[in-house]
Design a protein around this motif. Structure first.
Motif, PDB file in Angstrom:
ATOM      1  N   ARG A  38       0.353   2.785  -5.977  1.00 11.74           N
ATOM      2  CA  ARG A  38       0.016   4.088  -5.405  1.00 11.74           C
ATOM      3  C   ARG A  38       0.517   4.218  -3.975  1.00 11.74           C
ATOM      4  NH1 ARG A  38      -6.258   4.480  -6.609  1.00 11.74           N
ATOM      5  NH2 ARG A  38      -6.095   2.294  -7.212  1.00 11.74           N
ATOM      6  N   VAL A  39       0.714   3.097  -3.307  1.00  8.83           N
ATOM      7  CA  VAL A  39       1.396   3.051  -2.012  1.00  8.83           C
ATOM      8  C   VAL A  39       2.605   2.153  -2.183  1.00  8.83           C
ATOM      9  CG1 VAL A  39       1.256   2.260   0.379  1.00  8.83           C
ATOM     10  CG2 VAL A  39      -0.677   3.463  -0.639  1.00  8.83           C
ATOM     11  N   LEU A  40       3.779   2.641  -1.798  1.00 13.38           N
ATOM     12  CA  LEU A  40       5.014   1.905  -2.023  1.00 13.38           C
ATOM     13  C   LEU A  40       5.187   0.809  -0.985  1.00 13.38           C
ATOM     14  CD1 LEU A  40       7.505   4.794  -2.868  1.00 13.38           C
ATOM     15  CD2 LEU A  40       6.241   3.324  -4.446  1.00 13.38           C
ATOM     16  N   SER A  41       5.684  -0.327  -1.444  1.00 13.84           N
ATOM     17  CA  SER A  41       6.022  -1.398  -0.518  1.00 13.84           C
ATOM     18  C   SER A  41       7.067  -0.910   0.474  1.00 13.84           C
ATOM     19  CB  SER A  41       6.558  -2.604  -1.302  1.00 13.84           C
ATOM     20  OG  SER A  41       6.861  -3.675  -0.435  1.00 13.84           O
ATOM     21  N   GLY A  42       6.859  -1.180   1.754  1.00 20.18           N
ATOM     22  CA  GLY A  42       7.752  -0.700   2.791  1.00 20.18           C
ATOM     23  C   GLY A  42       7.269   0.550   3.502  1.00 20.18           C
ATOM     24  N   ALA A  67      -5.535  -6.665  10.404  1.00 19.62           N
ATOM     25  CA  ALA A  67      -5.315  -8.089  10.661  1.00 19.62           C
ATOM     26  C   ALA A  67      -5.537  -8.913   9.395  1.00 19.62           C
ATOM     27  CB  ALA A  67      -6.258  -8.558  11.775  1.00 19.62           C
ATOM     28  N   ARG A  68      -6.536  -8.538   8.605  1.00 14.50           N
ATOM     29  CA  ARG A  68      -6.798  -9.240   7.347  1.00 14.50           C
ATOM     30  C   ARG A  68      -5.608  -9.105   6.399  1.00 14.50           C
ATOM     31  NH1 ARG A  68     -11.841 -10.743   5.029  1.00 14.50           N
ATOM     32  NH2 ARG A  68     -11.814 -10.869   2.738  1.00 14.50           N
ATOM     33  N   LEU A  69      -5.013  -7.926   6.357  1.00  8.59           N
ATOM     34  CA  LEU A  69      -3.834  -7.714   5.514  1.00  8.59           C
ATOM     35  C   LEU A  69      -2.637  -8.502   6.033  1.00  8.59           C
ATOM     36  CD1 LEU A  69      -4.204  -3.876   4.895  1.00  8.59           C
ATOM     37  CD2 LEU A  69      -4.394  -5.673   3.167  1.00  8.59           C
ATOM     38  N   ARG A  70      -2.500  -8.616   7.350  1.00  9.52           N
ATOM     39  CA  ARG A  70      -1.408  -9.432   7.897  1.00  9.52           C
ATOM     40  C   ARG A  70      -1.598 -10.898   7.518  1.00  9.52           C
ATOM     41  NH1 ARG A  70      -2.349  -5.974  12.366  1.00  9.52           N
ATOM     42  NH2 ARG A  70      -0.626  -4.470  12.636  1.00  9.52           N
ATOM     43  N   ASP A  71      -2.833 -11.377   7.587  1.00  3.88           N
ATOM     44  CA  ASP A  71      -3.108 -12.769   7.245  1.00  3.88           C
ATOM     45  C   ASP A  71      -2.775 -13.074   5.787  1.00  3.88           C
ATOM     46  OD1 ASP A  71      -3.973 -13.214   9.820  1.00  3.88           O
ATOM     47  OD2 ASP A  71      -6.112 -13.015   9.345  1.00  3.88           O
ATOM     48  N   SER A  72      -2.991 -12.098   4.897  1.00  2.00           N
ATOM     49  CA  SER A  72      -2.705 -12.317   3.471  1.00  2.00           C
ATOM     50  C   SER A  72      -1.254 -12.022   3.112  1.00  2.00           C
ATOM     51  CB  SER A  72      -3.630 -11.438   2.607  1.00  2.00           C
ATOM     52  OG  SER A  72      -3.364 -10.063   2.820  1.00  2.00           O
ATOM     53  N   GLY A  73      -0.462 -11.598   4.108  1.00  2.00           N
ATOM     54  CA  GLY A  73       0.959 -11.349   3.870  1.00  2.00           C
ATOM     55  C   GLY A  73       1.274  -9.971   3.352  1.00  2.00           C
ATOM     56  N   HIS A  74       0.298  -9.054   3.362  1.00  2.00           N
ATOM     57  CA  HIS A  74       0.519  -7.713   2.831  1.00  2.00           C
ATOM     58  C   HIS A  74       0.847  -6.675   3.900  1.00  2.00           C
ATOM     59  CE1 HIS A  74      -1.795  -9.706  -0.383  1.00  2.00           C
ATOM     60  NE2 HIS A  74      -1.132  -8.921  -1.200  1.00  2.00           N
ATOM     61  N   LEU A  75       0.910  -7.083   5.139  1.00  2.00           N
ATOM     62  CA  LEU A  75       1.205  -6.160   6.231  1.00  2.00           C
ATOM     63  C   LEU A  75       2.008  -6.911   7.280  1.00  2.00           C
ATOM     64  CD1 LEU A  75       0.410  -3.165   6.907  1.00  2.00           C
ATOM     65  CD2 LEU A  75      -1.334  -4.108   8.430  1.00  2.00           C
ATOM     66  N   ARG A  76       2.997  -6.246   7.837  1.00  3.00           N
ATOM     67  CA  ARG A  76       3.770  -6.858   8.911  1.00  3.00           C
ATOM     68  C   ARG A  76       4.024  -5.817   9.992  1.00  3.00           C
ATOM     69  NH1 ARG A  76       7.763  -5.821   4.949  1.00  3.00           N
ATOM     70  NH2 ARG A  76       9.549  -4.659   5.749  1.00  3.00           N
ATOM     71  N   SER A  77       4.159  -6.301  11.203  1.00  2.72           N
ATOM     72  CA  SER A  77       4.441  -5.424  12.340  1.00  2.72           C
ATOM     73  C   SER A  77       5.946  -5.370  12.557  1.00  2.72           C
ATOM     74  CB  SER A  77       3.745  -5.940  13.600  1.00  2.72           C
ATOM     75  OG  SER A  77       2.341  -5.933  13.432  1.00  2.72           O
ATOM     76  N   VAL A  78       6.482  -4.155  12.633  1.00  2.00           N
ATOM     77  CA  VAL A  78       7.916  -3.952  12.833  1.00  2.00           C
ATOM     78  C   VAL A  78       8.102  -3.215  14.154  1.00  2.00           C
ATOM     79  CG1 VAL A  78      10.018  -2.892  11.906  1.00  2.00           C
ATOM     80  CG2 VAL A  78       8.317  -3.887  10.345  1.00  2.00           C
ATOM     81  N   ARG A  79       8.915  -3.787  15.028  1.00  2.00           N
ATOM     82  CA  ARG A  79       9.121  -3.180  16.335  1.00  2.00           C
ATOM     83  C   ARG A  79       9.630  -1.747  16.175  1.00  2.00           C
ATOM     84  NH1 ARG A  79       9.766  -5.117  21.462  1.00  2.00           N
ATOM     85  NH2 ARG A  79       9.714  -7.277  20.696  1.00  2.00           N
ATOM     86  N   GLY A  80       8.944  -0.828  16.786  1.00  2.00           N
ATOM     87  CA  GLY A  80       9.336   0.575  16.730  1.00  2.00           C
ATOM     88  C   GLY A  80       8.868   1.305  15.499  1.00  2.00           C
ATOM     89  N   SER A  81       8.264   0.582  14.551  1.00  2.00           N
ATOM     90  CA  SER A  81       7.835   1.223  13.307  1.00  2.00           C
ATOM     91  C   SER A  81       6.364   1.022  13.012  1.00  2.00           C
ATOM     92  CB  SER A  81       8.669   0.693  12.123  1.00  2.00           C
ATOM     93  OG  SER A  81      10.031   0.994  12.285  1.00  2.00           O
ATOM     94  N   GLY A  82       5.651   0.277  13.815  1.00  2.00           N
ATOM     95  CA  GLY A  82       4.234   0.084  13.585  1.00  2.00           C
ATOM     96  C   GLY A  82       3.949  -0.919  12.491  1.00  2.00           C
ATOM     97  N   SER A  83       2.932  -0.648  11.702  1.00  3.06           N
ATOM     98  CA  SER A  83       2.473  -1.555  10.649  1.00  3.06           C
ATOM     99  C   SER A  83       3.048  -1.123   9.306  1.00  3.06           C
ATOM    100  CB  SER A  83       0.938  -1.567  10.584  1.00  3.06           C
ATOM    101  OG  SER A  83       0.402  -2.032  11.804  1.00  3.06           O
ATOM    102  N   VAL A  84       3.769  -2.020   8.651  1.00  2.00           N
ATOM    103  CA  VAL A  84       4.444  -1.727   7.387  1.00  2.00           C
ATOM    104  C   VAL A  84       3.821  -2.570   6.294  1.00  2.00           C
ATOM    105  CG1 VAL A  84       6.635  -1.809   6.141  1.00  2.00           C
ATOM    106  CG2 VAL A  84       6.587  -1.108   8.546  1.00  2.00           C
ATOM    107  N   ILE A  85       3.385  -1.923   5.228  1.00  2.86           N
ATOM    108  CA  ILE A  85       2.763  -2.634   4.114  1.00  2.86           C
ATOM    109  C   ILE A  85       3.836  -3.101   3.145  1.00  2.86           C
ATOM    110  CG2 ILE A  85       2.383  -0.566   2.690  1.00  2.86           C
ATOM    111  CD1 ILE A  85      -0.382  -1.847   1.967  1.00  2.86           C
ATOM    112  N   ALA A  86       3.663  -4.302   2.601  1.00  2.00           N
ATOM    113  CA  ALA A  86       4.676  -4.859   1.703  1.00  2.00           C
ATOM    114  C   ALA A  86       4.062  -5.985   0.898  1.00  2.00           C
ATOM    115  CB  ALA A  86       5.875  -5.384   2.498  1.00  2.00           C
ATOM    116  N   LEU A  87       4.638  -6.228  -0.284  1.00  2.00           N
ATOM    117  CA  LEU A  87       4.236  -7.379  -1.077  1.00  2.00           C
ATOM    118  C   LEU A  87       4.720  -8.641  -0.379  1.00  2.00           C
ATOM    119  CD1 LEU A  87       5.119  -6.070  -4.624  1.00  2.00           C
ATOM    120  CD2 LEU A  87       2.831  -6.470  -3.734  1.00  2.00           C
ATOM    121  N   PRO A  88       3.938  -9.712  -0.410  1.00  2.00           N
ATOM    122  CA  PRO A  88       4.383 -10.961   0.211  1.00  2.00           C
ATOM    123  C   PRO A  88       5.727 -11.393  -0.348  1.00  2.00           C
ATOM    124  CG  PRO A  88       2.070 -11.104  -0.365  1.00  2.00           C
ATOM    125  CD  PRO A  88       2.591  -9.817  -0.970  1.00  2.00           C
TER     126      PRO A  88
END
Length: 472
Positions: A38-42, A67-88
């Motif tokens: 329902r939410v696309l990776s990226g 932060a919990r999503l970052r720890d599980s690998g489902h979220l990453r911070s991209v410079r200039g783009s904020g928080s991007v959700i993605a499959l590990p």
């Protein structure tokens, strides 16, 4: 990079709160939206402050969930783009807590069966057939002649005379639907779809710029589809394309009656709508006859994913010869054909398919009956429909907790797709699709016990205000 607004994510989240910490519940629900598709990776998530305001939370809570999503690998911070959700990037994500069943996850996010035994024999024979194709270049935009002839022969035997020139071989049914949407839709065109329905078809329509118009399908009612809704949708929106799965519909298992089929064809002709009928599940009749094909001016989509094996990735489009040539001409910008060996395997299988389906239908009946019997005994409060075919049950839950139930089941070793994934607008929190493709022993010993434990967990959740769920 797509960006989710705070309001848009809040709508997708629905009733996400439970009686545990808000940061955990929010992180779990966002993770489920990703796993469900329902939410696309990226996709870029809204800023912490914006989402906090939309949900009525503190920014600290949203930051902790991110932060919990970052720890599980489902979220990453991209410079200039904020928080991007993605499959590990490494392996498929596991549940937030240790599994309570041995042997790993049971994946019920796909309604499938293992390969039919005939596939192994056909693969060995096809390897010999391949030798005759090696002197050529191997690029088959239309499909190898042997397979096009075999597909055409099956349509002809079913009462729809078909020539090989009216068949285009594709990389499965999903590729066929995507190709049709890319070629025949322009941005802003209306596309009539079923709700609940096959979510990847809706994704394909949206990806081509189409605007989905939903027509309801109700499991367990005569006819399934709403005839008046069809009349209204065609007259009101004049859709450029209509996508239907009238034979053991995914996810409800409904079969469209003959009189409504005729009416839909008339409506499509009157309003200039290209009618696309997906027959991927059409052969999976557990009870009663296999539904017949539509008239020749309907575009038929077929596949071997459900009847033979999903790993073959072979599908087709049956249309008039001019449409087939037009589709082939527009196919090259995305890919240059379908692998030859897999086509030869299917060409060997199709003449034997009727015999294969006898065993497949008997096995589906055993698995369906095992699952329905276990659910009736263990979870009598669930409304479990009796389906005449297909691969799944569209279960009506007593409470709007489908997403919470899917999360809880994940912790107990069973992967499920929550009901809202099958709706156009996020409805169906009171529904859950339960495929019965797993063997009967797994359904009895693993799946149903996991559902019982998950249901008890969600039953401990503090009650929420019941939403008015409108099926559109």
């Amino acid at each position: 990079m797509p960006t989710l607004s705070a309001a848009g994510l809040a709508q997708l989240l629905g009733d996400w709160r439970d009686d545990g910490p808000a940061l955990r519940a929010l992180a779990d629900r966002i993770r489920l939206l990703l796993l469900d598709g329902r939410v696309l990776s990226g996709a870029r998530l809204p800023a912490e402050r914006e989402l906090a305001a939309a949900l009525g939370l503190s920014r600290t809570t949203v930051a902790a969930a991110y932060a919990r999503l970052r720890d599980s690998g489902h979220l990453r911070s991209v410079r200039g783009s904020g928080s991007v959700i993605a499959l590990p990037a490494t392996t498929a994500p596991g549940p937030a807590e240790p599994l309570t069943v041995p042997g790993g996850l049971v994946d019920l996010t796909r309604a499938v069966l293992p390969a039919a035994p005939v596939v192994a024999d056909a693969a060995r024979e096809a390897a010999e057939d391949l030798l005759a194709h090696l002197p050529g270049d191997g690029y088959e935009l239309l499909g190898v002649p042997a397979l096009r002839e075999a597909v055409a022969g099956r349509y002809t035997a079913r009462g729809l005379p078909t020539a090989p020139e009216e068949v285009l071989v594709t990389l499965g049914a999903q590729h066929a639907v995507g190709l049709l949407c890319r070629v025949f839709l322009s941005p802003g065109d209306r596309v009539l779809v079923e709700s609940p329905g096959y979510p990847h078809a809706v994704d394909a329509a949206r990806g081509a710029g189409g605007r989905p118009v939903a027509v309801p399908v109700t499991a367990g009612t005569p006819g399934g589809w709403d005839a008046e809704a069809f009349e209204d949708a065609f007259a009101r929106t004049r859709p450029a394309l209509a996508y239907l799965m009238p034979g053991f519909q995914n996810p409800t298992g409904a079969v469209m009656p003959a009189d409504l089929r005729r009416r839909v064809v008339e409506l499509a002709r009157r309003h200039g709508t290209r009618l696309v009928v997906d027959e991927t599940t059409n052969d999976l009749a557990v009870e009663g006859p296999v539904p017949p094909p539509f008239p020749a001016d309907t575009v038929h989509v077929g596949s071997t994913a459900k009847s033979l094996w999903g790993g073959l990735r072979i599908g087709w489009i049956r249309a008039d010869a001019a449409t087939v040539r037009h589709l082939a001409a527009h196919r090259a910008p995305w890919e240059l054909g379908t692998p030859v060996l897999e086509q030869l395997v299917v060409a060997r299988c199709l003449p034997r398919l009727d015999d294969v389906l006898v065993d497949r239908r008997a096995e589906l009946r055993r698995r369906r009956d095992a699952l329905t019997a276990e659910l009736a005994a263990a979870l009598p409060e669930w409304d479990v429909p009796h389906v005449p075919g297909g691969l799944a049950l569209w279960v009506h839950l007593p409470t709007a907790t489908s997403s919470a139930l899917a999360l809880a089941a994940h912790r107990h070793g069973v992967l499920l797709t929550a009901g809202p994934r099958f709706g156009v607008d996020g409805a169906f929190e009171r529904y859950l699709r339960l495929p019965f493709g797993a063997d009967a022993g797994t359904l009895r010993a693993v799946v149903v016990p996991a559902l019982v434990r998950a249901w008890h967990e969600t039953g401990a959740v503090a009650p929420v205000a019941r939403r008015l769920e409108v099926i559109v």
